[in-house]
Design a protein around this motif. Structure first.
Motif, PDB file in Angstrom:
ATOM      1  N   PRO A  98       9.832  -6.820   5.232  1.00 47.86           N
ATOM      2  CA  PRO A  98       8.732  -5.844   5.236  1.00 47.86           C
ATOM      3  C   PRO A  98       8.964  -4.704   4.250  1.00 47.86           C
ATOM      4  CG  PRO A  98       9.364  -6.423   7.474  1.00 47.86           C
ATOM      5  CD  PRO A  98      10.391  -7.024   6.571  1.00 47.86           C
ATOM      6  N   ASN A  99       7.883  -4.054   3.906  1.00 47.65           N
ATOM      7  CA  ASN A  99       7.936  -2.964   2.943  1.00 47.65           C
ATOM      8  C   ASN A  99       8.818  -1.823   3.441  1.00 47.65           C
ATOM      9  OD1 ASN A  99       7.353  -1.458   0.696  1.00 47.65           O
ATOM     10  ND2 ASN A  99       5.441  -0.651   1.514  1.00 47.65           N
ATOM     11  N   LEU A 100       9.460  -1.133   2.512  1.00 52.51           N
ATOM     12  CA  LEU A 100      10.302   0.004   2.842  1.00 52.51           C
ATOM     13  C   LEU A 100       9.451   1.277   2.920  1.00 52.51           C
ATOM     14  CD1 LEU A 100      13.309  -0.752   0.464  1.00 52.51           C
ATOM     15  CD2 LEU A 100      12.859  -1.633   2.764  1.00 52.51           C
ATOM     16  N   ILE A 101       9.984   2.292   3.595  1.00 50.47           N
ATOM     17  CA  ILE A 101       9.272   3.544   3.803  1.00 50.47           C
ATOM     18  C   ILE A 101      10.073   4.684   3.176  1.00 50.47           C
ATOM     19  CG2 ILE A 101       8.361   5.146   5.537  1.00 50.47           C
ATOM     20  CD1 ILE A 101       8.118   2.762   7.439  1.00 50.47           C
ATOM     21  N   GLU A 102       9.378   5.600   2.518  1.00 47.58           N
ATOM     22  CA  GLU A 102      10.033   6.725   1.868  1.00 47.58           C
ATOM     23  C   GLU A 102      10.804   7.573   2.891  1.00 47.58           C
ATOM     24  OE1 GLU A 102       7.439   8.962  -0.812  1.00 47.58           O
ATOM     25  OE2 GLU A 102       6.029   7.266  -0.736  1.00 47.58           O
ATOM     26  N   GLY A 103      11.995   8.005   2.488  1.00 45.20           N
ATOM     27  CA  GLY A 103      12.798   8.883   3.332  1.00 45.20           C
ATOM     28  C   GLY A 103      13.677   8.191   4.343  1.00 45.20           C
ATOM     29  N   LYS A 104      13.549   6.880   4.516  1.00 46.18           N
ATOM     30  CA  LYS A 104      14.361   6.150   5.492  1.00 46.18           C
ATOM     31  C   LYS A 104      15.566   5.491   4.819  1.00 46.18           C
ATOM     32  CE  LYS A 104      10.887   5.203   9.031  1.00 46.18           C
ATOM     33  NZ  LYS A 104      11.610   6.004  10.057  1.00 46.18           N
ATOM     34  N   THR A 105      16.605   5.231   5.633  1.00 45.74           N
ATOM     35  CA  THR A 105      17.825   4.577   5.161  1.00 45.74           C
ATOM     36  C   THR A 105      17.841   3.136   5.663  1.00 45.74           C
ATOM     37  OG1 THR A 105      19.065   6.660   5.119  1.00 45.74           O
ATOM     38  CG2 THR A 105      20.343   4.625   5.201  1.00 45.74           C
ATOM     39  N   TYR A 106      18.150   2.210   4.761  1.00 47.89           N
ATOM     40  CA  TYR A 106      18.115   0.784   5.078  1.00 47.89           C
ATOM     41  C   TYR A 106      19.445   0.126   4.735  1.00 47.89           C
ATOM     42  CZ  TYR A 106      13.034   1.321   5.341  1.00 47.89           C
ATOM     43  OH  TYR A 106      11.760   1.722   5.673  1.00 47.89           O
ATOM     44  N   THR A 107      19.831  -0.853   5.563  1.00 45.14           N
ATOM     45  CA  THR A 107      20.989  -1.704   5.274  1.00 45.14           C
ATOM     46  C   THR A 107      20.499  -3.136   5.129  1.00 45.14           C
ATOM     47  OG1 THR A 107      22.554  -0.289   6.458  1.00 45.14           O
ATOM     48  CG2 THR A 107      23.187  -2.586   6.112  1.00 45.14           C
ATOM     49  N   LEU A 108      20.819  -3.732   3.997  1.00 44.53           N
ATOM     50  CA  LEU A 108      20.449  -5.120   3.721  1.00 44.53           C
ATOM     51  C   LEU A 108      21.689  -5.991   3.901  1.00 44.53           C
ATOM     52  CD1 LEU A 108      18.141  -6.999   2.631  1.00 44.53           C
ATOM     53  CD2 LEU A 108      19.132  -6.630   0.354  1.00 44.53           C
ATOM     54  N   GLU A 109      21.588  -7.034   4.735  1.00 47.04           N
ATOM     55  CA  GLU A 109      22.721  -7.932   4.985  1.00 47.04           C
ATOM     56  C   GLU A 109      22.319  -9.365   4.677  1.00 47.04           C
ATOM     57  OE1 GLU A 109      24.172  -7.427   8.943  1.00 47.04           O
ATOM     58  OE2 GLU A 109      24.936  -5.401   8.580  1.00 47.04           O
ATOM     59  N   ALA A 110      23.236 -10.100   4.042  1.00 46.28           N
ATOM     60  CA  ALA A 110      22.999 -11.504   3.706  1.00 46.28           C
ATOM     61  C   ALA A 110      24.131 -12.345   4.273  1.00 46.28           C
ATOM     62  CB  ALA A 110      22.907 -11.679   2.194  1.00 46.28           C
ATOM     63  N   TYR A 111      23.760 -13.383   5.011  1.00 49.02           N
ATOM     64  CA  TYR A 111      24.738 -14.268   5.648  1.00 49.02           C
ATOM     65  C   TYR A 111      24.579 -15.680   5.100  1.00 49.02           C
ATOM     66  CZ  TYR A 111      24.949 -10.549   9.188  1.00 49.02           C
ATOM     67  OH  TYR A 111      25.076  -9.348   9.833  1.00 49.02           O
ATOM     68  N   HIS A 112      25.732 -16.349   4.917  1.00 49.04           N
ATOM     69  CA  HIS A 112      25.748 -17.779   4.570  1.00 49.04           C
ATOM     70  C   HIS A 112      27.087 -18.343   5.010  1.00 49.04           C
ATOM     71  CE1 HIS A 112      25.700 -21.500   2.215  1.00 49.04           C
ATOM     72  NE2 HIS A 112      24.377 -21.356   2.170  1.00 49.04           N
ATOM     73  N   TYR A 113      27.067 -19.564   5.558  1.00 45.82           N
ATOM     74  CA  TYR A 113      28.287 -20.131   6.145  1.00 45.82           C
ATOM     75  C   TYR A 113      29.390 -20.414   5.122  1.00 45.82           C
ATOM     76  CZ  TYR A 113      25.576 -24.257   4.729  1.00 45.82           C
ATOM     77  OH  TYR A 113      24.823 -25.156   4.016  1.00 45.82           O
ATOM     78  N   ASP A 114      29.053 -20.459   3.836  1.00 46.02           N
ATOM     79  CA  ASP A 114      30.066 -20.756   2.821  1.00 46.02           C
ATOM     80  C   ASP A 114      30.689 -19.516   2.184  1.00 46.02           C
ATOM     81  OD1 ASP A 114      30.030 -23.499   3.026  1.00 46.02           O
ATOM     82  OD2 ASP A 114      28.464 -23.771   1.514  1.00 46.02           O
ATOM     83  N   TYR A 115      30.156 -18.320   2.487  1.00 44.46           N
ATOM     84  CA  TYR A 115      30.592 -17.120   1.773  1.00 44.46           C
ATOM     85  C   TYR A 115      30.739 -15.946   2.740  1.00 44.46           C
ATOM     86  CZ  TYR A 115      28.462 -20.060  -1.810  1.00 44.46           C
ATOM     87  OH  TYR A 115      28.109 -21.126  -2.593  1.00 44.46           O
ATOM     88  N   PRO A 116      31.530 -14.950   2.353  1.00 38.56           N
ATOM     89  CA  PRO A 116      31.626 -13.738   3.184  1.00 38.56           C
ATOM     90  C   PRO A 116      30.275 -13.029   3.263  1.00 38.56           C
ATOM     91  CG  PRO A 116      33.422 -13.837   1.559  1.00 38.56           C
ATOM     92  CD  PRO A 116      32.450 -14.909   1.194  1.00 38.56           C
TER      93      PRO A 116
END
Length: 303
Positions: A98-116
């Motif tokens: 979803p779209n981001l909102i001004e002034g907010k803090t976001y953490t993006l995480e990516a998971y895959h079984y072959d990589y950290p």
């Protein structure tokens, strides 16, 4: 006699250098592939996240995007799971969040079984609007204008471009400026005459009102034919000029500047002869590579 002695000296010198030369075998460390996460969206609709993995520098394998990763966006105790989107064969696949909102803090995480697991955190800046704009002069091949902003107290980063609406279509146009806040480092898509886009920061005008004098270079078509003016009015085929003013994250700013510096080094023929210090592209992905950044656009249209 002197020539003979000189020749003998050169021969002995070359033989001596050859004997002193040493071949050193370097054992490069084994490459451990990590996730590559790229997302530099504009605050608009959905955020695209591209997921791939790093390759060994000596590898001949093709760069490949992953379609079986899990991508999460966390903010305000909310967790959104990204939706995978299969693009056409000519475009890489990606994940929609979803779209981001001004002034907010976001953490993006990516998971895959072959990589950290890879992650990155950013704070979305508030967009800085244009306070005023004025067209100063019209000439055959250019428009002189001035616009101003009020820069907030925190450190800010900006991205600027101009577009004109000609024959019903918007297209980016080149511009020039002698403003000290701009320099060649920030020019993106720069040509011999001027740049079309520029990145800069508020180091010289932090927490103050700032005015910019701009010289728009107007061309009639992609071949560079100049437009004609009629009684101080621009050719009717131009409806308006739009100032595209973005407030961007520090990660967006540093990533694109480092990419440009790297491209300049690679495309400079003198570097193959004289050598150059390598440029490392900016990275803000923990346990991986890539960039997570954002740009907030505030447009102003000048009829």
């Amino acid at each position: 006699m002197k020539k003979i002695l000189l020749k003998l000296f050169i021969v002995f010198t070359l033989i001596g250098c050859e004997e002193m030369s040493t071949v050193i075998d370097i054992d490069l460390p084994e490459h451990n592939p990590l996730l590559v996460v790229n997302s530099v969206p504009e605050i608009k609709d959905y955020v695209r996240v591209y997921i791939s993995y790093s390759l060994d520098p000596l590898s001949n394998l093709q760069y490949k995007f992953l379609d079986d990763a899990t991508v999460l966006l966390k903010y305000d105790n909310i967790i959104d799971t990204a939706l995978f989107v299969q693009s056409s064969s000519d475009e890489p696949c990606y994940y929609n969040v979803p779209n981001l909102i001004e002034g907010k803090t976001y953490t993006l995480e990516a998971y895959h079984y072959d990589y950290p697991t890879a992650n990155s955190t950013i704070s979305v800046p508030f967009g800085v609007p244009i306070e005023s704009v004025q067209v100063d002069s019209l000439y055959e091949d250019r428009i002189l204008l001035n616009f101003s902003i009020i820069d907030p107290i925190e450190e800010n980063y900006y991205y600027l471009r101009f577009t004109i609406k000609q024959n019903g279509k918007w297209k980016t146009t080149a511009f020039e400026s002698s403003d000290p806040s701009f320099d060649d480092r920030g020019l993106i898509d720069d040509g011999q005459i001027s740049g079309r886009k520029i990145l800069f920061n508020d180091q010289l005008f932090n927490n103050s009102k700032k005015s910019f004098d701009i010289n728009l270079i107007i061309k009639n078509n992609d071949y560079g034919d100049q437009l004609s003016l009629d009684n101080d009015n621009i050719n009717p085929s131009i409806d308006s000029v739009k100032i595209n003013f973005f407030t961007i994250t520090e990660s967006y700013f540093k990533y694109h500047l480092s990419r440009k510096m790297q491209d300049r080094n690679e495309n400079n023929p003198l570097n193959n002869l004289l050598g150059t210090e390598p440029v490392v592209v900016y990275n803000n992905i923990n346990n991986g590579f890539g960039v997570f950044g954002v740009r907030v656009k505030k447009d102003t249209v000048i009829p």
